[in-house]
Design a protein around this motif. Structure first.
Motif, PDB file in Angstrom:
ATOM      1  N   GLY A  60       0.829  -1.201   0.000  1.00 57.26           N
ATOM      2  CA  GLY A  60       0.000   0.000   0.000  1.00 57.26           C
ATOM      3  C   GLY A  60       0.864   1.253   0.000  1.00 57.26           C
ATOM      4  N   LEU A  61       0.456   2.241   0.761  1.00 56.97           N
ATOM      5  CA  LEU A  61       1.223   3.482   0.850  1.00 56.97           C
ATOM      6  C   LEU A  61       2.608   3.276   1.459  1.00 56.97           C
ATOM      7  N   GLY A  62       2.800   2.151   2.138  1.00 57.62           N
ATOM      8  CA  GLY A  62       4.119   1.830   2.674  1.00 57.62           C
ATOM      9  C   GLY A  62       5.187   1.759   1.594  1.00 57.62           C
ATOM     10  N   LEU A  63       4.800   1.407   0.367  1.00 51.63           N
ATOM     11  CA  LEU A  63       5.750   1.358  -0.745  1.00 51.63           C
ATOM     12  C   LEU A  63       6.265   2.759  -1.073  1.00 51.63           C
ATOM     13  N   LEU A  64       5.360   3.759  -1.030  1.00 53.81           N
ATOM     14  CA  LEU A  64       5.755   5.142  -1.305  1.00 53.81           C
ATOM     15  C   LEU A  64       6.607   5.703  -0.170  1.00 53.81           C
ATOM     16  N   LEU A  65       6.273   5.323   1.065  1.00 52.74           N
ATOM     17  CA  LEU A  65       7.084   5.749   2.208  1.00 52.74           C
ATOM     18  C   LEU A  65       8.506   5.224   2.077  1.00 52.74           C
ATOM     19  N   ARG A  66       8.616   3.967   1.724  1.00 53.45           N
ATOM     20  CA  ARG A  66       9.928   3.338   1.587  1.00 53.45           C
ATOM     21  C   ARG A  66      10.780   4.049   0.547  1.00 53.45           C
TER      22      ARG A  66
END
Length: 228
Positions: A60-66
């Motif tokens: 999810g948005l964790g990919l963009l955070l990473r």
């Protein structure tokens, strides 16, 4: 007829560095996961994200955070993402935490053209510091401003070619109000049907709010698997 993209990377064309995006979903339920993968692969940066939460570390948005693609996030819950916690505490990202009901109403108001409203949620807490308050019927309320976005990324169960949307049970969550509050709404749908196939009484989001569609198959990951 709405624009029907040929791929998720095609669907997100137009999203630019510094854009404000709303992302539907609650936890991992109802998130536009394939659009988020395409956004993570795009290299677009300095995004302001409005979402209930920020996914998990690797989905999810964790990919963009990473990828350090998010500069600011407006959300109500951050507890499932350790990388988000780390970036907030280190000052790498700005986090604006909003009570969940207030977040939903700020988005709904944005879609309805209501610029601001008063709510009792947060009165007397740090959230209300330096904020305008008023008393109605002997109760204090704090002023909250509506939220809108350049783009809304939405997940639907069914869409017809006119962009009328049906959501599946609790996957509806934030998706309908975000679809209304985005200047450009991009929908990732599980099923794309011909116009006239949807029962009008079952439509949750009218096609007038939708600009672009992509049919995409989801993995539908479980956020926290519990077994005996």
């Amino acid at each position: 007829m709405k624009e029907i993209a040929t791929s998720c990377s095609d669907a997100i064309k137009g999203i630019h560095d510094g854009a404000t995006i709303m992302v539907g979903g609650f936890g991992l339920v109802g998130i536009p996961e394939q659009l988020l993968i395409a956004l993570a692969d795009s290299g677009i940066r300095n995004l302001t994200v409005i979402s209930n939460n920020c996914g998990v570390d690797d989905w999810g948005l964790g990919l963009l955070l990473r990828n350090r693609q998010i500069t600011k996030i407006i959300a109500s819950y951050v507890g499932e993402n350790k990388e988000f916690e780390r970036q907030v505490l280190s000052g790498e990202i700005i986090a604006e935490l909003v009570p969940q009901g207030t977040l939903a109403e700020r988005i709904r108001a944005g879609g309805a053209g209501i610029p601001a409203f008063y709510t009792p949620a947060g009165v007397g807490t740090l959230l209300a510091e330096d904020r305008e308050t008023r008393v109605f019927n002997d109760t204090e309320y704090v002023l909250e401003h509506a939220l809108t976005a350049d783009f809304s990324l939405i997940r639907a169960y069914q869409s017809d070619r006119m962009g009328n949307l049906v959501y599946h049970k609790t996957a509806r969550n934030f998706n309908p109000i975000m679809a209304a509050a985005g200047k450009t709404t991009i929908v990732e749908t599980e099923q794309l049907v011909e116009t006239g196939e949807l029962d009008p009484d079952r439509v949750h989001t009218p096609g007038i709010y939708v600009q672009k569609l992509i049919r995409a198959v989801q993995q539908k990951r479980i956020e926290r698997l519990t077994t005996r």
